[in-house]
Design an enzyme around this catalytic site. Structure first.
Site, mmCIF file in Angstrom:
data_model
loop_
_atom_site.group_PDB
_atom_site.id
_atom_site.type_symbol
_atom_site.label_atom_id
_atom_site.label_comp_id
_atom_site.label_asym_id
_atom_site.label_seq_id
_atom_site.Cartn_x
_atom_site.Cartn_y
_atom_site.Cartn_z
ATOM 1 N N GLY A 12 51.926 48.562 17.223
ATOM 2 C CA GLY A 12 50.604 48.177 17.716
ATOM 3 C C GLY A 12 49.501 48.515 16.734
ATOM 4 O O GLY A 12 49.717 49.221 15.729
ATOM 5 N N GLY A 47 43.822 46.863 22.584
ATOM 6 C CA GLY A 47 42.475 47.006 22.025
ATOM 7 C C GLY A 47 42.474 46.305 20.683
ATOM 8 O O GLY A 47 43.108 46.770 19.742
ATOM 9 N N GLN A 230 50.279 44.690 22.073
ATOM 10 C CA GLN A 230 51.285 45.705 21.794
ATOM 11 C C GLN A 230 52.113 45.242 20.585
ATOM 12 O O GLN A 230 51.552 44.593 19.721
ATOM 13 C CB GLN A 230 52.168 46.002 23.024
ATOM 14 C CG GLN A 230 51.427 46.741 24.120
ATOM 15 C CD GLN A 230 50.434 45.886 24.875
ATOM 16 O OE1 GLN A 230 50.792 44.868 25.429
ATOM 17 N NE2 GLN A 230 49.191 46.299 24.916
ATOM 18 N N ARG A 309 42.335 57.768 21.235
ATOM 19 C CA ARG A 309 43.286 58.784 20.764
ATOM 20 C C ARG A 309 43.553 58.605 19.272
ATOM 21 O O ARG A 309 43.543 57.482 18.765
ATOM 22 C CB ARG A 309 44.620 58.648 21.508
ATOM 23 C CG ARG A 309 44.546 59.067 22.961
ATOM 24 C CD ARG A 309 45.891 58.903 23.649
ATOM 25 N NE ARG A 309 46.259 57.503 23.778
ATOM 26 C CZ ARG A 309 47.437 57.096 24.244
ATOM 27 N NH1 ARG A 309 48.364 57.966 24.599
ATOM 28 N NH2 ARG A 309 47.703 55.808 24.351
HETATM 29 P P1 GDP Z 1 45.216 45.209 16.978
HETATM 30 O O1 GDP Z 1 45.397 45.970 18.238
HETATM 31 O O2 GDP Z 1 46.524 44.814 16.347
HETATM 32 O O3 GDP Z 1 44.291 44.030 17.109
HETATM 33 O O4 GDP Z 1 44.526 46.208 15.932
HETATM 34 P P2 GDP Z 1 43.307 47.239 16.237
HETATM 35 O O5 GDP Z 1 42.048 46.463 16.300
HETATM 36 O O6 GDP Z 1 43.644 48.115 17.373
HETATM 37 O O7 GDP Z 1 43.373 48.159 14.953
HETATM 38 C C1 GDP Z 1 43.274 47.631 13.668
HETATM 39 C C2 GDP Z 1 42.071 48.293 12.955
HETATM 40 O O8 GDP Z 1 42.137 48.000 11.594
HETATM 41 C C3 GDP Z 1 40.737 47.766 13.426
HETATM 42 O O9 GDP Z 1 39.788 48.800 13.319
HETATM 43 C C4 GDP Z 1 40.431 46.644 12.419
HETATM 44 O O10 GDP Z 1 39.043 46.391 12.277
HETATM 45 C C5 GDP Z 1 40.980 47.256 11.184
HETATM 46 N N1 GDP Z 1 41.499 46.313 10.181
HETATM 47 C C6 GDP Z 1 42.185 45.155 10.362
HETATM 48 N N2 GDP Z 1 42.577 44.654 9.176
HETATM 49 C C7 GDP Z 1 42.133 45.516 8.228
HETATM 50 C C8 GDP Z 1 42.266 45.568 6.801
HETATM 51 O O11 GDP Z 1 42.870 44.725 6.147
HETATM 52 N N3 GDP Z 1 41.680 46.653 6.169
HETATM 53 C C9 GDP Z 1 41.015 47.626 6.859
HETATM 54 N N4 GDP Z 1 40.495 48.641 6.176
HETATM 55 N N5 GDP Z 1 40.884 47.598 8.193
HETATM 56 C C10 GDP Z 1 41.460 46.562 8.863
HETATM 57 P P1 IMO Z 2 47.431 46.736 20.860
HETATM 58 O O1 IMO Z 2 47.551 45.353 21.469
HETATM 59 C C1 IMO Z 2 49.106 50.709 20.371
HETATM 60 C C2 IMO Z 2 51.364 52.330 23.773
HETATM 61 C C3 IMO Z 2 50.764 53.528 24.467
HETATM 62 C C4 IMO Z 2 52.038 54.224 24.913
HETATM 63 C C5 IMO Z 2 52.942 53.055 25.288
HETATM 64 C C6 IMO Z 2 52.960 52.742 26.789
HETATM 65 O O2 IMO Z 2 46.030 47.184 20.666
HETATM 66 O O3 IMO Z 2 48.257 46.841 19.624
HETATM 67 P P2 IMO Z 2 51.225 51.580 28.425
HETATM 68 O O4 IMO Z 2 49.850 51.979 28.832
HETATM 69 O O5 IMO Z 2 51.316 50.225 27.813
HETATM 70 O O6 IMO Z 2 52.232 51.754 29.533
HETATM 71 O O7 IMO Z 2 51.640 52.652 27.282
HETATM 72 O O8 IMO Z 2 52.458 51.943 24.577
HETATM 73 N N1 IMO Z 2 50.469 51.151 23.659
HETATM 74 C C7 IMO Z 2 49.852 50.792 22.533
HETATM 75 N N2 IMO Z 2 49.823 51.359 21.317
HETATM 76 N N3 IMO Z 2 48.487 49.543 20.567
HETATM 77 C C8 IMO Z 2 48.532 48.930 21.779
HETATM 78 O O9 IMO Z 2 48.024 47.700 21.986
HETATM 79 C C9 IMO Z 2 49.201 49.568 22.841
HETATM 80 N N4 IMO Z 2 49.422 49.270 24.138
HETATM 81 C C10 IMO Z 2 50.200 50.237 24.620
HETATM 82 O O10 IMO Z 2 50.019 54.316 23.569
HETATM 83 O O11 IMO Z 2 52.629 54.892 23.823
HETATM 84 MG MG MG Z 3 44.869 47.809 19.100
#
Ligand code: GDP
Ligand code: IMO
Ligand code: MG
Length: 432
Positions: A12, A47, A230, A309
């Site tokens: 994730g 997220g 995820q 977290r």
């Molecule tokens: P998702 O859940 O897979 O959509 O990813 P998240 O948004 O939870 O976490 C990815 C984080 O990395 C976010 O803060 C993005 O803005 C950031 N991000 C994505 N691509 C890049 C990259 O190529 N470089 C950097 N430095 N940050 C990135």
């Molecule tokens: P995105 O889409 C990272 C993790 C939780 C926990 C496990 C189970 O942003 O990549 P849950 O609440 O789903 O029953 O939790 O899965 N988890 C994630 N970790 N990114 C996510 O989503 C997650 N969604 C759930 O931290 O370990």
């Molecule tokens: Mg995320």
């Protein structure tokens, strides 16, 4: 290219939001514009961060396509929906000037009621040191009800009598558990029904048969982007069970979670970080507990978007990349956060595991073996330059190019693009 899947190849937070936004806007005005962005599994445990012109947005339950004008956002039947979280998110985005009128919600998606998150939290508390480290959003208990056939679906909100029967059925055993096992107050059926009914009228105009809608759209040659939530290693079947989420986050989950057949899918993009992170409990072979881990955490800003977290950090794991390629049938990888790796003399990459003295080039068959996996590293030459301003592959320092090429070779899947920063424009295309 009518049906494209974007999904997480690690644990994730790989940057699925950025990849979705990038594709949606790249195609914004062309003949091949993205017409629909669809979520098919999970809920507001996700997220996803999108940075547009330096402004940061986060989506949780809504598809990231909500930020792309002209795109219709769809929440498919495989998603679990907290109406409270849905409307909060819609209101927050609307207050920031985002047009949220083009949202369609499946009548068959399951509802997360407040008691699901209560049960999620008390269960975690009782598990103590064996806890999963869930987001506490009620995801697992809502999916458990779905599989137990005592779930509440979106369509049930429009018939008070059916809704009351279903809430009674769902709370029957739970109230016994809450009161007798967990020493908690029982939940009143009336209060739950009243709360859920209060969302019904606002939800009604958004509700549709989304499987029919999407199949018709594909028949008409429209382009549909399925935005994973995820990730592969959190998938309930293929991840590090039981330290997983409760849905199918792999490509197969798109078919069940949207109601489309596998033959519809043209491209499956796995988003993968240039290193690895994980939130919550569970095995993580390349996890670092030293200053390198601290540096990845700090430079990468590795703090969860949903729960705040800290993310656990470690080196890139090519065994996981190969596994993700296999179970998802990946056509491409999108490698993110390469910029975070600037300023290491040498960058270790895990190419195999040592499990009780035996080398494993592929994911071991059992979880117990995986819990004992020690990474076997290859060391690649690092680079010192800030690469966040690079816009083509050729702009990258030679060692960064070699790192990408080595990862492509080890992972067995071509790397379509590379992220060098959170912004939409901070992306290099390696293969068109
Ligand atoms: P998702 O859940 O897979 O959509 O990813 P998240 O948004 O939870 O976490 C990815 C984080 O990395 C976010 O803060 C993005 O803005 C950031 N991000 C994505 N691509 C890049 C990259 O190529 N470089 C950097 N430095 N940050 C990135
Ligand atoms: P995105 O889409 C990272 C993790 C939780 C926990 C496990 C189970 O942003 O990549 P849950 O609440 O789903 O029953 O939790 O899965 N988890 C994630 N970790 N990114 C996510 O989503 C997650 N969604 C759930 O931290 O370990
Ligand atoms: Mg995320």
């Amino acid at each position: 290219m009518p049906a494209i899947v974007i999904l997480g190849a690690q644990w994730g937070d790989e940057g699925k939001g950025k990849a979705t936004d990038l594709l949606a806007t790249q195609h914004e005005s062309g003949a091949d514009s993205i017409d629909f962005v669809v979520r098919t599994s999970g809920g507001h445990n996700a997220g996803h961060t999108i940075v547009v012109d330096g402004e940061k947005f986060a989506t949780h339950l809504l598809p990231s396509g909500i930020l792309t004008p002209g795109t219709t956002s769809v929440i498919g039947n495989g998603v679990v929906i907290s109406p409270e979280a849905l409307f909060r998110e819609l209101d927050e985005l609307a207050a920031r000037g985002v047009d949220v009128s083009r949202l369609v919600v499946s009548a068959n998606a399951h509802i997360i009621a407040s008691y699901h998150s209560t049960i999620d939290k008390v269960t975690e508390r009782f598990l103590g040191k064996n806890r999963i480290g869930t987001t506490g959003r009620g995801i697992g208990p809502a999916y458990a009800d779905k599989i137990n056939r005592i779930g509440i679906r979106v369509a049930d909100l429009f018939d008070e009598s059916i809704l009351t029967q279903k809430v009674e059925g769902s709370l029957d055993v739970k109230n016994q558990l809450l009161a007798k096992a967990y020493n908690r107050r029982a939940v009143a059926v009336d209060a739950v029904v009243e709360e859920l009914l209060s969302y019904a009228e606002r939800l009604r105009p958004m509700v549709a048969d989304t499987a029919l809608l999407l199949n018709r759209a594909l028949d008409e040659g429209k382009t549909v982007l399925f935005e994973g939530a995820q990730a592969t290693m959190l998938d309930v079947d293929h991840g590090t069970y039981p330290f997983v989420t409760s849905s199918n986050a792999v490509a197969g989950g798109v078919c069940t979670g949207a109601g489309i057949g596998p033959t519809r899918i043209d491209r499956v993009i796995g988003v993968i970080k240039a290193y690895t992170t994980r939130v919550g409990s569970g095995p993580f072979p390349t996890e670092l507990f030293d200053e390198d881990g601290e540096k990845l955490w700090k430079v990468g800003g590795e703090v969860g978007v949903s729960t705040g977290r800290d993310r656990r950090c470690g080196w890139y794991d090519a065994v996981i990349a190969r596994y993700a390629s296999r179970v998802n049938g990946l056509t491409d990888l999108f490698l993110t956060k390469l910029d975070v790796l600037s300023s290491w003399e040498r960058v270790p990459v895990c190419v195999a595991y040592d499990i009780n003295g035996v080398r494993h080039d592929e994911m071991p068959m059992t979880q117990s073996e995986f819990h004992h996996a020690k990474p076997v590293y290859e060391f690649l030459d690092g680079w010192w330059e800030d690469i966040s301003g690079c816009r083509t592959f050729a702009d990258l320092p030679k060692n960064a190019q070699a790192y990408v090429e080595a990862l492509e070779e080890m992972s067995g899947t071509r790397i379509w693009g590379v992220g060098v920063g959170p912004g939409r424009e901070q992306t290099l295309v390696v293969h068109e």
